[in-house]
Scaffold this motif. Structure first.
Motif, PDB file in Angstrom:
ATOM      1  N   UNK A  92       0.832  -1.203   0.000  1.00 58.30           N
ATOM      2  CA  UNK A  92       0.000   0.000   0.000  1.00 58.30           C
ATOM      3  C   UNK A  92       0.868   1.255   0.000  1.00 58.30           C
ATOM      4  N   UNK A  93       1.904   1.256   0.828  1.00 61.90           N
ATOM      5  CA  UNK A  93       2.795   2.413   0.907  1.00 61.90           C
ATOM      6  C   UNK A  93       3.529   2.635  -0.408  1.00 61.90           C
ATOM      7  N   UNK A  94       3.944   1.558  -1.049  1.00 59.81           N
ATOM      8  CA  UNK A  94       4.635   1.680  -2.334  1.00 59.81           C
ATOM      9  C   UNK A  94       3.706   2.259  -3.398  1.00 59.81           C
ATOM     10  N   UNK A  95       2.485   1.749  -3.460  1.00 58.65           N
ATOM     11  CA  UNK A  95       1.511   2.248  -4.440  1.00 58.65           C
ATOM     12  C   UNK A  95       1.167   3.710  -4.155  1.00 58.65           C
ATOM     13  N   UNK A  96       1.031   4.042  -2.883  1.00 60.00           N
ATOM     14  CA  UNK A  96       0.752   5.429  -2.506  1.00 60.00           C
ATOM     15  C   UNK A  96       1.869   6.351  -2.989  1.00 60.00           C
ATOM     16  N   UNK A  97       3.108   5.907  -2.819  1.00 57.97           N
ATOM     17  CA  UNK A  97       4.238   6.695  -3.290  1.00 57.97           C
ATOM     18  C   UNK A  97       4.230   6.850  -4.796  1.00 57.97           C
ATOM     19  N   UNK A  98       3.932   5.762  -5.503  1.00 60.14           N
ATOM     20  CA  UNK A  98       3.903   5.820  -6.964  1.00 60.14           C
ATOM     21  C   UNK A  98       2.808   6.755  -7.469  1.00 60.14           C
ATOM     22  N   UNK A  99       1.689   6.807  -6.763  1.00 60.47           N
ATOM     23  CA  UNK A  99       0.619   7.734  -7.152  1.00 60.47           C
ATOM     24  C   UNK A  99       1.114   9.178  -7.080  1.00 60.47           C
ATOM     25  N   UNK A 100       1.841   9.503  -6.020  1.00 60.50           N
ATOM     26  CA  UNK A 100       2.400  10.847  -5.897  1.00 60.50           C
ATOM     27  C   UNK A 100       3.416  11.117  -6.997  1.00 60.50           C
ATOM     28  N   UNK A 101       4.175  10.092  -7.359  1.00 59.09           N
ATOM     29  CA  UNK A 101       5.169  10.236  -8.425  1.00 59.09           C
ATOM     30  C   UNK A 101       4.490  10.567  -9.750  1.00 59.09           C
TER      31      UNK A 101
END
Length: 208
Positions: free
Chosen positions: A181-190
């Motif tokens: 979840x944290x990785x996907x959240x980061x990628x969304x911001x990217x």
């Protein structure tokens, strides 16, 4: 350095650059604070006490525009202000700051060494990956032990079991849910950053 700063003497240009960085960091901190209120749950994928938000986005912009220290400052300021409205006893703010600081600092450092679009992509993806890995240890050793003062560990694990009955302990919960979840959240911001950074860059860097 903006065109105007290139025509100034070095001392004046340096002061102008510092002022622009401070103002830009303050502005992005305010935006990040507002975005923290636009969080939303992800039902059937995460327990209700974990929500998605995009408040790391302004911090990532700051890290690219002004450097990783500015990005970390945005993470700190938004969470300090949000403590006035906390609903988690400060636990959520601790987690948000620590993970966000890891994300934007790594992204900004890599971008500083590879100052190109490719470098920004590589840096931000690496930052998201390291943030996800760090979330396992930050949550296990810092955030959730503090959170048990408000919610028993059995109830916390029970919230994960509602989604996946196979989890047996906190480590499994974090590994199966929080890390991806944290990785996907980061990628969304990217992704959003790369959509808006170019048009915003002249404003952030004072090149209008």
């Amino acid at each position: 350095m903006s065109h105007n700063e290139m025509t100034m003497n070095p001392q004046t240009a340096a002061r102008s650059s510092r002022l622009r960085t401070m103002c830009g960091t303050a502005m992005l901190s305010a935006v990040a604070y507002v975005l923290m209120f636009l969080e939303f749950p992800v039902p059937m994928l995460m327990p209700p006490f974990i929500k998605m938000d995009f408040s790391d986005l302004p911090a990532l912009l700051a890290s690219f525009a002004y450097g990783p220290v500015s990005g970390i400052a945005v993470c700190l300021v938004k969470n300090l202000i949000h403590l006035l409205n906390t609903q988690s006893g400060g636990v959520g703010e601790i987690s948000n700051f620590l993970l966000g600081a890891v994300f934007v600092s790594v992204s900004g450092i890599v971008y500083g060494k590879m100052h190109s679009k490719k470098g920004a992509v590589i840096g931000s993806v690496i930052g998201a990956a390291i943030m996800a890995a760090a979330s396992l240890f930050i949550n296990y050793y810092i955030v959730y032990p503090v959170y048990t003062a408000f919610m028993p560990m059995e109830a916390i694990i029970g919230a994960y079991k509602v989604i996946n009955s196979g989890v047996e302990n906190l480590w499994q919960c974090l590994l199966m849910f929080n890390v991806p979840f944290t990785f996907i959240k980061g990628l969304c911001s990217v992704v959003i950053t790369f959509l808006i950074y170019k048009p915003l860059s002249p404003i952030l860097k004072g090149n209008l």
